[in-house]
Scaffold this active site. Structure first.
Site: not given
Length: 254
Positions: A108, A142, A206
């Protein structure tokens, strides 16, 4: 700071060999459980018979010279700003390590800063260190949720993405996964996710990534062992529980 992971290496041909894992900026770039990647990688190395040292590196520390694998996590834009100056101070050394074949995994925020630049929604430009031929721009929403993708070398990769940055690859690197089957990936305009160059992997996944994707752990360990010792003899590891976890994760909705 150096950590010792509890437990002993499994018996096998890699006994007596040590891999040193450098955790890059764990104070500022570790907000999505990225410590889990380091822990999982260390456990996997134990299963292959290696001893493991984990070294934390934060801004202002002396950068260790003897490292075998580098792991870096995600962070908010503010965290990227905090570590940017220090990252650039070590950029030439990191580039040299990458070109020399040191395996790295960056998630990220550090994935973005290992590219050429990250231009935020507010117009601030965070200059990257250029290991990846890639650039990122801040998006208006997002991209968040479970993600499944297909990689030529690692098969089905499972994780969780949470990013507003949109990353675009140049010709100097290749995607980690050519096809995203659930989720968004690097950006909304293309079907791929992540980036690879030399033995460096960047990704938005993640979750943490490595516990559910041991093929990536094995790749990092193999490249590190071959670079340091000239060989790697893999152990036979029972991944029954991992496979059950993967099957469960793949059934989850976006």
């Amino acid at each position: 700071m150096t950590h010792t992971i509890a437990g002993t290496p499994a018996a096998g041909p890699n006994n007596g060999k040590t891999l040193r894992i450098l955790q890059l900026y764990p104070k500022d770039m570790n907000i999505y459980g990225d410590w889990g990647n380091t822990l999982s990688l260390a456990r996997r190395a134990h299963a292959h018979g290696f001893d493991v040292d984990i070294i934390d590196y934060n801004p202002g520390d002396e950068f260790p010279q003897d490292v075998d694998i580098i792991i870096g996590g995600g962070g908010q834009d503010s965290g990227q700003t905090v570590i940017q100056e220090d990252l650039h101070a070590n950029s030439e050394h990191l580039k040299q390590l990458a070109e020399d074949g040191t395996p790295m995994l960056v998630i990220c925020g550090l994935y973005q800063l290992f590219g050429k630049e990250f231009r935020t929604r507010e117009g601030e430009v965070l200059k990257g260190i250029g290991i990846f031929d890639a650039h990122t721009v801040g998006g208006d929403e997002r991209l968040i949720g479970n993600i499944v993708e297909e990689s030529k070398d690692f098969g089905t990769i499972i994780g969780f993405e949470n990013h507003s940055g949109l990353t675009y690859l140049g010709s100097g690197c290749t995607p980690l996964a050519a096809t995203v089957t659930k989720g968004e990936g690097n950006n909304r305009a293309e079907t791929h996710e992540g980036a690879r160059v030399h033995n460096v992997i960047g990704t938005y996944l993640h979750g943490s990534l490595l516990p559910k994707n041991p093929k990536i752990s094995d790749y990092l360990i193999e490249q590190a062992a071959k670079r340091k010792y000239g060989e790697f003899t893999p152990a036979t590891i029972d991944d029954t529980l991992v496979n059950k976890a993967r099957a469960s994760a793949m059934k989850r909705p976006r």
